[in-house]
Design an enzyme around this catalytic site. Structure first.
Site, PDB file in Angstrom:
ATOM      1  N   ASP A 251       0.865  -1.176   0.000  1.00 36.01           N
ATOM      2  CA  ASP A 251       0.000   0.000   0.000  1.00 36.01           C
ATOM      3  C   ASP A 251       0.908   1.235   0.000  1.00 36.01           C
ATOM      4  OD1 ASP A 251      -2.143   1.687  -0.045  1.00 36.01           O
ATOM      5  OD2 ASP A 251      -3.176   0.820   1.666  1.00 36.01           O
TER       6      ASP A 251
HETATM    7  C1  BGC Z   1      -5.041   3.303   0.240  1.00 41.94           C
HETATM    8  C2  BGC Z   1      -5.313   2.249  -0.813  1.00 41.94           C
HETATM    9  C3  BGC Z   1      -5.198   2.857  -2.187  1.00 41.94           C
HETATM   10  C4  BGC Z   1      -3.845   3.500  -2.345  1.00 41.94           C
HETATM   11  C5  BGC Z   1      -3.592   4.083  -3.723  1.00 41.94           C
HETATM   12  C6  BGC Z   1      -3.788   4.090  -0.041  1.00 41.94           C
HETATM   13  O1  BGC Z   1      -3.667   5.173   0.806  1.00 41.94           O
HETATM   14  O2  BGC Z   1      -4.955   2.670   1.497  1.00 41.94           O
HETATM   15  O3  BGC Z   1      -6.568   1.676  -0.610  1.00 41.94           O
HETATM   16  O4  BGC Z   1      -5.426   1.881  -3.166  1.00 41.94           O
HETATM   17  O5  BGC Z   1      -3.728   4.521  -1.372  1.00 41.94           O
HETATM   18  O6  BGC Z   1      -4.337   5.204  -3.959  1.00 41.94           O
END
Ligand code: BGC
Length: 722
Positions: free
Chosen positions: A267
């Site tokens: 993530d």
């Molecule tokens: C979130 C994810 C997301 C990623 C990309 C993160 O902060 O937890 O769910 O896919 O950002 O945008």
């Protein structure tokens, strides 16, 4: 390209080029982006330079053929080996046509429709140049204080798994990867991100492995069984180790036990976050832990680009591990056909034709209508079009109804509640006043609303949370409506007896201060682009509410977590001979939630006739059938979600009081009856034992059937393995 050719390509790559494939950066870093990042600003802060961007294997958040093509073109012009960029983005519940948030979609209990919503999202996203979506999010949730519950389909592992499969099917399509109207899916957040202590985002997750396997893992597994292409790690710890550096979770379980061969991405920033978590001293150690755990792509931090080379040269990491990651990424690019067509058939014409089409909006409207849950209705809904109506509250006119993950959704395109109501009520019969803002208001606004209410027969109060009060980093300790909105309810109640509340929000709320004051409550969640239109159709009875909660509404925040599939304890409240005091209870509030899992009303009534079990004895090879006749005993057509739960009366470990094992959503005309059948087999009775083996026990079970997890009737049977 054939597999051998990919290996030839891999062998031509320098160490820097290989490591580059493992870096994912956001759009502004790339040449060709609509708003490019500053080389002296974010890039330098992140510890990456222009060369790193040129080597980066994927881009996050680029969209629209114009931008995607400009980035890809500029990138490929400088690419020595012509390896295209993968374009990934969060297309969660729609691209530009925004569907209701996933928690709302869950409440529709309509699996085929959920699949269609993902198909539409994929069609619009792929036409706009996106290759991979960071969805579905399938984290099981039990704590409405956590802002991201709105991204999940709820508290039940079985139902979440059904939705996980439907979303993957919808995003990737039947003929994946050949059909370019689809995108690759990335299931997230592995694992158990939905269980942060205290409901505070990013907080510690700690649970037994049995609990993890029994409740939290099934939906990820279901997504992978459906062929989900990618997996994203979670921010949280799992058994003391951040998921992103957790070898047991990623290597032993995901790769070895589940044989996952696709790409694993961290993530956002999660590799470097191992430092503040306290399991890595610096970027180099974070890189080492993540690569050893099996993370292929590092999203938005630079531990890999800045340290993998040194780690490999010092033999701390084998080049073989790096090669495996690169191979997985190249394989995905090849699978999606990017070496032949880096734009994957995305053209401006296709984009214009596809995005936000009338057909897509119709589907979004249908999904929105099916996702609303009627929580209370004391002879007030549906509204009569001749009634004089006041629509009051911060959401009367608001278009902030798309939800926090509606990245490409245009707020100005959303249909507000008042716009929807105008389709059914004449201007003379429709008054509007905000009454207050979401979190604050003036006396003047409040007085104006009261005056408007006085002149009306019925008040529709549109209340809720702004989109930034839930979603990522949107945890709340107090999940009641903001004080000013509760004041508004009281003031309106003083002058007008009939109140219908429509709620726009991203989590189950504590309805204290409101529930007893009003005649009806329609939970609309964040209903998406067509929200106001769909809600108006429901309020006037053009469509009928058919949603059922997939997450319990607590009686009070003090009960949380409160969920239907809980244990009984040794001192259950209300058991025969239970003492009054020394039982498991709160002295000040009930144990039960205000509205349980599976609950929701219709405009009609349904009668459940006595169910019949085909046999009271089940063997491991056979099956038994539970049949129940359900009749529409009201005056209008309605949809009912017939639910079947099972309890294992005496397990090897304690088993939940009820577990959802089947459901069917049926539409019945007035007076019509239908017999719904549920087949029960030995495999439905399996669970993870103390040795973590998934198997069943002989003995007594109860099959329950009813309209929700509370109002059920039970039928006993036994399992004999011989
Ligand atoms: C979130 C994810 C997301 C990623 C990309 C993160 O902060 O937890 O769910 O896919 O950002 O945008």
């Amino acid at each position: 390209m054939k597999k051998e050719e990919i290996i030839v390509l891999l062998n031509k790559m320098t160490l820097e080029e290989k490591i580059g494939q493992l870096l994912q950066l956001a759009t502004p870093f790339f040449e060709g982006a609509k708003s490019e990042g500053e080389i002296t600003g974010p890039l330098a802060q992140m510890g990456v330079d222009r060369k790193d961007v040129q080597y980066a294997g994927s881009v996050l958040g680029a969209s629209g053929t114009e931008e995607v093509q400009a980035i890809q073109k500029a990138y490929l012009e400088k690419s020595r080996l012509n390896i295209p960029l993968l374009v990934m983005a969060d297309v969660v519940h729609g691209y530009e046509t925004i569907f209701p948030v996933p928690l709302a979609i869950g409440c529709s209990w309509d699996i085929p429709l959920a699949q269609k919503s993902a198909e539409v999202a994929a069609k619009e996203a792929s036409a706009s140049g996106i290759h991979v979506t960071f969805a579905p999010m399938v984290d099981l949730v039990r704590d409405p204080r956590w802002g991201r519950v709105m991204e999940s389909t709820g508290e039940d592992p079985y139902l979440n798994s059904e939705f996980a499969k439907a979303f993957v099917k919808g995003f990737q399509g039947e003929d994946y990867p050949n059909n370019h109207d689809h995108v690759a899916a990335c299931v997230k957040h592995f694992a158990a991100y939905g269980a942060p202590e205290g409901g505070r985002d990013y907080n510690t997750v700690d649970m037994s492995e049995r609990q993890l396997r029994e409740y939290y893992l099934p939906a990820y597994k279901a997504a992978l069984n459906e062929g989900c292409e990618m997996v994203m790690t979670a921010f949280n710890t799992v058994d003391g180790i951040p998921a992103t550096g957790n070898r047991k979770l990623m290597r032993s379980l995901l790769r070895e036990e589940w044989n996952f061969e696709g790409v694993l991405i961290s993530d956002w920033g999660a590799v470097k976050e191992m430092i503040p978590h306290g399991v890595a001293a610096d970027d180099k150690e974070a890189a080492l832990k993540a690569i050893e755990a099996g993370v292929d792509i590092e999203m938005m931090t630079s531990c890999y680009v800045n340290h993998l080379k040194e780690l490999i040269e010092n033999d701390d990491v084998s080049e073989e591990i790096l090669d495996q990651s690169v191979l997985r990424i190249l394989t995905l690019k090849n699978k999606l056909g990017l070496f032949e067509d880096p734009y994957r058939s995305a053209t401006k014409e296709r984009e214009t034709e596809t995005v936000f089409s009338e057909r897509h909006r119709e589907l979004a409207r249908e999904q929105a209508a099916k996702s609303c849950v009627l929580l209370k209705n004391e002879n007030i809904l549906p509204l009569k079009k001749t009634e004089k109506l006041a629509v009051i509250g911060p959401f009367a006119n608001s278009k902030d109804i798309l939800g926090p993950w509606s990245w490409k959704g245009k707020v100005e395109n959303a249909v507000s509640l008042i716009e929807g109501m105008k389709n059914y009520f004449s201007t003379e019969n429709l008054n509007v006043a905000e009454g207050c803002g979401i979190e604050a208001g003036t006396d003047e606004e409040m007085n104006e609303a009261v005056a408007v209410a006085k002149e009306s027969d019925i008040v529709v109060l549109a209340l809720g949370e702004s989109s930034d009060m839930s979603g990522e980093a949107g945890s709340l300790a107090d999940i009641r409506l903001p004080d000013v909105q509760r004041q508004l309810v009281k003031r309106i109640k003083e002058v007008n007896k009939k109140i219908v509340v429509v709620l726009f929000n991203g989590r189950p709320l504590d309805l204290d201060g409101m529930i007893d004051e009003v005649d009806a409550i329609l939970e609309a969640w964040y209903p998406g682009t067509e929200g106001g239109a769909a809600i108006a159709e429901l309020l006037v009875g053009k469509r009928r509410p058919s949603g059922r909660l997939t997450m319990s509404f607590p009686y009070s925040v003090g009960q949380i977590p409160v969920y239907y599939n809980s244990f009984n304890t040794g001192r259950p409240k209300g058991a025969p001979n239970a003492q009054e005091r020394y039982v498991s209870q709160y002295l000040d509030i009930p144990n039960e939630p205000l509205y349980p899992f599976g609950y929701g009303l219709s405009y009609t009534s349904f009668q459940y006739h006595e169910a019949i079990l085909s046999s009271q004895s089940l063997t491991s090879e056979g099956s038994i059938t539970l049949s129940v006749k359900v009749e529409n005993t009201g005056d209008v057509t309605g949809e009912e979600v017939v639910q079947m739960y099972i309890r294992d009366v005496a397990g090897e470990v304690v088993r939940p009081l009820k577990e959802l094992k089947g459901f069917e959503k049926i539409a019945l005309e007035p007076g019509e009856a239908r017999t719904v059948e549920f087949s029960i087999e030995e495999k439905d009775l399996r669970y993870h034992h103390s040795d973590l083996i998934h198997r069943s026990d002989e003995g007594e079970f109860i099959a329950y059937v009813g309209p929700n997890s509370r109002d059920v009737k039970g039928y006993s049977f036994s399992l004999k393995n011989r």
